[in-house]
Motif scaffolding. Structure first.
Motif, PDB file in Angstrom:
ATOM      1  N   ALA A  31       0.839  -1.206   0.000  1.00 26.40           N
ATOM      2  CA  ALA A  31       0.000   0.000   0.000  1.00 26.40           C
ATOM      3  C   ALA A  31       0.875   1.258   0.000  1.00 26.40           C
ATOM      4  N   LYS A  32       1.937   1.264   0.799  1.00 34.96           N
ATOM      5  CA  LYS A  32       2.840   2.423   0.837  1.00 34.96           C
ATOM      6  C   LYS A  32       3.524   2.619  -0.513  1.00 34.96           C
ATOM      7  N   LEU A  33       3.964   1.504  -1.109  1.00 33.89           N
ATOM      8  CA  LEU A  33       4.643   1.581  -2.404  1.00 33.89           C
ATOM      9  C   LEU A  33       3.720   2.162  -3.470  1.00 33.89           C
ATOM     10  N   LEU A  34       2.495   1.659  -3.539  1.00 33.68           N
ATOM     11  CA  LEU A  34       1.547   2.133  -4.553  1.00 33.68           C
ATOM     12  C   LEU A  34       1.198   3.604  -4.327  1.00 33.68           C
ATOM     13  N   LYS A  35       1.090   4.009  -3.079  1.00 39.24           N
ATOM     14  CA  LYS A  35       0.801   5.409  -2.761  1.00 39.24           C
ATOM     15  C   LYS A  35       1.914   6.314  -3.273  1.00 39.24           C
ATOM     16  N   GLU A  36       3.159   5.886  -3.078  1.00 41.68           N
ATOM     17  CA  GLU A  36       4.299   6.695  -3.508  1.00 41.68           C
ATOM     18  C   GLU A  36       4.404   6.787  -5.032  1.00 41.68           C
ATOM     19  N   LEU A  37       3.810   5.827  -5.730  1.00 40.96           N
ATOM     20  CA  LEU A  37       3.899   5.812  -7.192  1.00 40.96           C
ATOM     21  C   LEU A  37       2.634   6.336  -7.871  1.00 40.96           C
ATOM     22  N   GLU A  38       1.714   6.872  -7.110  1.00 44.39           N
ATOM     23  CA  GLU A  38       0.491   7.432  -7.696  1.00 44.39           C
ATOM     24  C   GLU A  38       0.849   8.510  -8.709  1.00 44.39           C
ATOM     25  N   GLY A  39       0.221   8.427  -9.899  1.00 45.49           N
ATOM     26  CA  GLY A  39       0.457   9.426 -10.930  1.00 45.49           C
ATOM     27  C   GLY A  39       1.687   9.172 -11.783  1.00 45.49           C
ATOM     28  N   ILE A  40       2.461   8.132 -11.441  1.00 39.75           N
ATOM     29  CA  ILE A  40       3.647   7.797 -12.229  1.00 39.75           C
ATOM     30  C   ILE A  40       3.228   6.893 -13.393  1.00 39.75           C
TER      31      ILE A  40
END
Length: 199
Positions: free
Chosen positions: A102-111
């Protein structure tokens, strides 16, 4: 050369992988599961190599025999290689796969997909008494999906997408994963080098 070696893990799956390879060479494999004493090595290195070497050398010098250890994790290009050596505890000190993903996906939002490239890394260290400790690095390249998919595997497998297979690592069978994973690649390289190193 010794007819036995020690694998620095309590993971039965890893022990089986190493045992299958070394049995063909008449070498007995033991692991942390065979020790009465609980040896705990703090993995505080900056790289996978640092951690694998520290674990192999600490245990090898203590028990006086060949020791193999590994350290592995995920490197994401858009995050400058994070989570890296912190992969297992990316979201906190307690290991929690769902929270890490979940943290990883949050950090990559919009990439964009083109910029979500990543690789799983497995570094194997081999400590042989009286010799310099050697390392081998195996990798598996992919991209980070925008949402988890699949129920197999563990860790970041549900978000690690393999474009050529159109599946995440968690959608592969164990047999498929064992042919292409970062650990499988490291094991293959170890097999290619072992007979040279163990002379």
């Amino acid at each position: 050369m010794s007819t036995s070696l020690f694998v620095a893990t309590k993971n039965e799956g890893k022990v089986k992988e190493f045992t299958a390879f070394f049995q063909e060479r008449g070498i007995e494999v033991k692991s942390l599961l065979d020790l009465e004493e609980d040896i705990d090595v703090l993995e505080d290195g900056d790289t996978f190599e640092d951690n694998a070497i520290k674990k192999a050398e600490t245990i090898g010098k203590k028990i006086g025999q060949i020791v193999i250890s590994d350290d592995s994790g995920l490197e994401v290009d858009a995050l400058d290689g994070r989570p890296g050596v912190y992969s297992a505890r990316y979201a906190g000190q307690e290991k929690n796969d769902a929270a890490n993903n979940a943290k990883l996906l949050k950090e990559l939002e919009g990439i964009s997909d083109n910029n979500r490239t990543a690789q799983f890394v497995c570094v194997i260290a081999v400590y042989i008494p009286g010799q310099e400790t050697r390392t081998i690095r195996g990798t598996c390249k992919g991209i980070i999906a925008t949402a988890p998919r699949g129920n197999s595997g563990f860790g970041y497998d549900p978000v690690f997408y393999l474009p050529h297979l159109k599946k995440t690592m968690a959608e592969l069978s164990r047999e498929e994963k064992n042919k292409l994973s970062h650990r499988a690649n490291a094991m293959l390289l170890l097999q290619q080098q072992w007979d040279k190193w163990s002379l």
